[in-house]
Every structure is written in structure tokens, then in C-alpha cells.
Motif scaffolding. Structure first.
Motif, PDB file in Angstrom:
ATOM      1  N   ALA A  70     -11.787   7.681  19.406  1.00 25.19           N
ATOM      2  CA  ALA A  70     -11.687   7.723  17.851  1.00 25.19           C
ATOM      3  C   ALA A  70     -11.108   8.934  17.106  1.00 25.19           C
ATOM      4  CB  ALA A  70     -13.073   7.549  17.160  1.00 25.19           C
ATOM      5  N   PRO A  71      -9.663   8.753  16.667  1.00 30.83           N
ATOM      6  CA  PRO A  71      -9.263   9.727  16.002  1.00 30.83           C
ATOM      7  C   PRO A  71      -9.878   9.777  14.464  1.00 30.83           C
ATOM      8  CG  PRO A  71      -7.447   8.166  16.514  1.00 30.83           C
ATOM      9  CD  PRO A  71      -8.772   7.717  16.873  1.00 30.83           C
ATOM     10  N   THR A  72     -10.193  11.090  14.300  1.00 30.36           N
ATOM     11  CA  THR A  72     -10.715  11.204  12.641  1.00 30.36           C
ATOM     12  C   THR A  72      -9.604  11.047  11.703  1.00 30.36           C
ATOM     13  OG1 THR A  72     -10.047  13.652  12.886  1.00 30.36           O
ATOM     14  CG2 THR A  72     -12.355  12.998  13.695  1.00 30.36           C
ATOM     15  N   ASN A  73      -9.948  11.023  10.206  1.00 25.27           N
ATOM     16  CA  ASN A  73      -9.166  10.998   9.337  1.00 25.27           C
ATOM     17  C   ASN A  73      -8.058  11.989   9.551  1.00 25.27           C
ATOM     18  OD1 ASN A  73     -10.605   8.839   8.529  1.00 25.27           O
ATOM     19  ND2 ASN A  73     -11.551  10.124   6.759  1.00 25.27           N
ATOM     20  N   GLU A  74      -8.716  13.408   9.850  1.00 24.46           N
ATOM     21  CA  GLU A  74      -7.740  14.652  10.095  1.00 24.46           C
ATOM     22  C   GLU A  74      -6.696  14.308  11.044  1.00 24.46           C
ATOM     23  OE1 GLU A  74     -10.525  17.831  10.472  1.00 24.46           O
ATOM     24  OE2 GLU A  74     -11.065  17.842   8.538  1.00 24.46           O
ATOM     25  N   ALA A  75      -7.006  13.636  12.124  1.00 21.40           N
ATOM     26  CA  ALA A  75      -6.075  13.387  13.020  1.00 21.40           C
ATOM     27  C   ALA A  75      -5.147  12.745  12.746  1.00 21.40           C
ATOM     28  CB  ALA A  75      -6.618  12.737  14.288  1.00 21.40           C
ATOM     29  N   PHE A  76      -5.316  11.637  11.803  1.00 23.33           N
ATOM     30  CA  PHE A  76      -4.282  10.647  11.125  1.00 23.33           C
ATOM     31  C   PHE A  76      -3.246  11.370  10.214  1.00 23.33           C
ATOM     32  CE2 PHE A  76      -7.018   7.122  12.574  1.00 23.33           C
ATOM     33  CZ  PHE A  76      -5.918   6.284  13.082  1.00 23.33           C
ATOM     34  N   GLU A  77      -4.050  12.416   9.514  1.00 21.69           N
ATOM     35  CA  GLU A  77      -3.318  13.304   8.529  1.00 21.69           C
ATOM     36  C   GLU A  77      -2.297  14.294   9.173  1.00 21.69           C
ATOM     37  OE1 GLU A  77      -6.282  15.371   6.407  1.00 21.69           O
ATOM     38  OE2 GLU A  77      -7.067  13.620   5.582  1.00 21.69           O
ATOM     39  N   LYS A  78      -2.492  14.351  10.560  1.00 16.14           N
ATOM     40  CA  LYS A  78      -1.348  15.217  11.310  1.00 16.14           C
ATOM     41  C   LYS A  78      -0.059  14.163  11.828  1.00 16.14           C
ATOM     42  CE  LYS A  78      -4.447  17.978  14.158  1.00 16.14           C
ATOM     43  NZ  LYS A  78      -5.081  18.074  15.604  1.00 16.14           N
ATOM     44  N   LEU A  79      -0.051  12.922  11.571  1.00 12.10           N
ATOM     45  CA  LEU A  79       0.953  12.247  11.668  1.00 12.10           C
ATOM     46  C   LEU A  79       2.235  12.642  10.578  1.00 12.10           C
ATOM     47  CD1 LEU A  79      -0.682   8.835  12.607  1.00 12.10           C
ATOM     48  CD2 LEU A  79       0.521  10.433  14.354  1.00 12.10           C
ATOM     49  N   PRO A  80       3.269  12.244  11.097  1.00 14.38           N
ATOM     50  CA  PRO A  80       4.313  12.524   9.917  1.00 14.38           C
ATOM     51  C   PRO A  80       4.088  11.701   8.463  1.00 14.38           C
ATOM     52  CG  PRO A  80       5.471  12.099  12.056  1.00 14.38           C
ATOM     53  CD  PRO A  80       3.918  11.869  12.183  1.00 14.38           C
ATOM     54  N   LYS A  81       4.479  12.396   7.159  1.00 16.27           N
ATOM     55  CA  LYS A  81       3.911  11.794   6.196  1.00 16.27           C
ATOM     56  C   LYS A  81       4.737  10.390   6.228  1.00 16.27           C
ATOM     57  CE  LYS A  81       4.630  12.630   1.125  1.00 16.27           C
ATOM     58  NZ  LYS A  81       3.251  13.211   0.666  1.00 16.27           N
ATOM     59  N   GLY A  82       3.660   9.415   5.694  1.00 19.37           N
ATOM     60  CA  GLY A  82       4.016   7.830   5.513  1.00 19.37           C
ATOM     61  C   GLY A  82       3.907   7.283   6.468  1.00 19.37           C
ATOM     62  N   THR A  83       3.572   7.873   7.959  1.00 22.37           N
ATOM     63  CA  THR A  83       3.392   6.972   9.057  1.00 22.37           C
ATOM     64  C   THR A  83       2.233   5.974   9.056  1.00 22.37           C
ATOM     65  OG1 THR A  83       3.943   8.988  10.250  1.00 22.37           O
ATOM     66  CG2 THR A  83       3.037   7.144  11.532  1.00 22.37           C
ATOM     67  N   VAL A  84       1.219   6.441   8.329  1.00 20.75           N
ATOM     68  CA  VAL A  84      -0.031   5.432   8.277  1.00 20.75           C
ATOM     69  C   VAL A  84       0.337   4.321   7.319  1.00 20.75           C
ATOM     70  CG1 VAL A  84      -2.723   5.296   7.542  1.00 20.75           C
ATOM     71  CG2 VAL A  84      -1.792   7.153   9.005  1.00 20.75           C
ATOM     72  N   GLU A  85       0.735   4.616   6.220  1.00 24.68           N
ATOM     73  CA  GLU A  85       1.054   3.494   5.261  1.00 24.68           C
ATOM     74  C   GLU A  85       1.858   2.612   5.963  1.00 24.68           C
ATOM     75  OE1 GLU A  85      -0.372   7.224   3.321  1.00 24.68           O
ATOM     76  OE2 GLU A  85       1.196   6.947   4.795  1.00 24.68           O
ATOM     77  N   THR A  86       2.988   3.081   6.602  1.00 25.38           N
ATOM     78  CA  THR A  86       3.967   2.141   7.361  1.00 25.38           C
ATOM     79  C   THR A  86       3.133   1.343   8.374  1.00 25.38           C
ATOM     80  OG1 THR A  86       5.840   3.916   6.976  1.00 25.38           O
ATOM     81  CG2 THR A  86       6.126   2.200   8.626  1.00 25.38           C
ATOM     82  N   LEU A  87       2.452   1.854   8.974  1.00 23.16           N
ATOM     83  CA  LEU A  87       1.663   1.170  10.003  1.00 23.16           C
ATOM     84  C   LEU A  87       0.857   0.044   9.559  1.00 23.16           C
ATOM     85  CD1 LEU A  87       0.971   3.917  12.620  1.00 23.16           C
ATOM     86  CD2 LEU A  87       2.573   1.985  12.925  1.00 23.16           C
ATOM     87  N   LEU A  88       0.186   0.313   8.399  1.00 31.35           N
ATOM     88  CA  LEU A  88      -0.837  -0.681   7.681  1.00 31.35           C
ATOM     89  C   LEU A  88       0.147  -1.801   7.210  1.00 31.35           C
ATOM     90  CD1 LEU A  88      -3.361   1.872   6.098  1.00 31.35           C
ATOM     91  CD2 LEU A  88      -3.334   0.470   8.211  1.00 31.35           C
ATOM     92  N   LYS A  89       1.329  -1.929   6.940  1.00 37.58           N
ATOM     93  CA  LYS A  89       2.171  -3.039   6.455  1.00 37.58           C
ATOM     94  C   LYS A  89       2.062  -4.052   7.335  1.00 37.58           C
ATOM     95  CE  LYS A  89       5.320  -0.296   3.772  1.00 37.58           C
ATOM     96  NZ  LYS A  89       6.574   0.093   3.594  1.00 37.58           N
TER      97      LYS A  89
END
Length: 168
Positions: A70-89
Motif C-alpha cells: 500500500a503506497p501512502t499519499n506521500e508515495a502518490f505525491e512523488k509521481l509526476p504532477k498530474g499523474t494521479v488525476e490523469t489515472l483517475l479519469k
């Protein structure tokens, strides 16, 4: 003499009380599914949002057993900017499913088991590399921060980075 007794009793309570709290927390997680435990911990809010967007809540709430890295929120924050938002589409759901299932092993692997392995096959189909050293345990390049959060349907190991599977 009474003050010495009071001091010793106070120290005993200070030492035992945290152990009791930890034991109570362990019992509480064992009564919940992996999804319920993650949803109850703010440090996993991004992971929980991703699991919901991928439609994996029912799967990870099932019988298992599962081991979730399980990655933490901080782990997701290490991804390039916009990656999480893009993946959630919605149009990226399959890629999100691939990434999330790359964090799941279809077995209950406690830390004592994991350190004996050099790899593990994920639900996504690819393997993750496991290295144990005096510096700790790594899954690919992610450092394991906390182990053996036992749940009703498996176990969670907390990692400091999001694991990205190789493109197929």
C-alpha cells in the motif's frame, strides 16, 4: 517507599498502556477487510480513491487472502504532477487497474515470509523484485515502511513509492 512504589507503578502503566493500545489496534484491523482498514486511515486516502475509481473495492473486500503493498499519499505525491488525476479519469481505468493490481499478491505474505523471497507474482501478472538488507526491505525501488497490518482477508505492507508495472 510509597513514592518509589508510585514511580515504579507509573512506569509500568506507561510501558504497558501503549502495548495494550497496539494490541487493541491489531485486533480491530483483523476484524476489517483490507479496504476497510485503508479507508479508515487518512494516509491511504489517495489509494482508496484509486481503488474506488478502478472498481476494485468489491474484489479487495472479498475473501482473499491478499497481500497489498500500500503506497501512502506521500508515495502518490512523488509521481509526476498530474499523474494521479490523469489515472483517475474513466478513460484510463484499465491502466489504473493494472497499476493497482501490481500492488497485490494473491496470498497472505507476512514480513517473515517476504524477506525469504527475491520476487513475488502480482495479481496484475508481472513480478515484483524483493530485496532485504540491513537497510530494510524494498519492493522494486519502494521501501517498506510498515509491515504486517493483518486484516480479515489478508495483510497490508506500507510502501513509500507507487509501483509501476512495465508496459506490455
Amino acid at each position: 517507599m510509597r513514592s518509589l512504589f508510585s514511580l515504579v507503578a507509573g512506569v509500568a502503566v506507561a510501558v504497558v498502556a501503549p502495548a495494550v493500545c497496539v494490541a487493541e489496534e491489531a485486533v480491530k484491523t483483523q476484524e476489517k477487510t483490507i479496504v476497510e482498514v485503508a479507508a479508515g486511515n487518512e494516509a491511504f486516502s489517495t489509494l482508496v480513491a484509486a481503488v474506488k475509481a478502478a472498481g476494485l473495492v468489491d474484489t479487495l473486500s472479498g475473501d482473499g487472502p491478499f497481500t497489498v503493498l500500500a503506497p501512502t499519499n506521500e508515495a502518490f505525491e512523488k509521481l509526476p504532477k498530474g499523474t494521479v488525476e490523469t489515472l483517475l479519469k474513466p478513460e484510463n481505468k484499465q491502466k489504473l487497474i493494472a497499476i493497482l493490481t501490481y500492488h497485490v499478491v494473491a496470498a497472505k505474505a507476512m514480513a517473515a515470509d517476504v524477506v525469504k523471497l527475491d520476487e513475488a507474482k502480482t495479481v496484475q501478472g508481472q513480478k515484483v523484485n524483493i530485496t532485504a538488507s540491513s537497510d530494510g526491505v524494498k519492493i522494486n525501488d519502494a521501501k517498506v515502511l510498515k509491515t504486517d497490518i493483518v486484516c480479515k482477508n489478508g495483510v497490508i505492507h506500507v510502501i513509500d513509492s507507487v509501483l509501476i508495472p512495465a508496459e506490455k
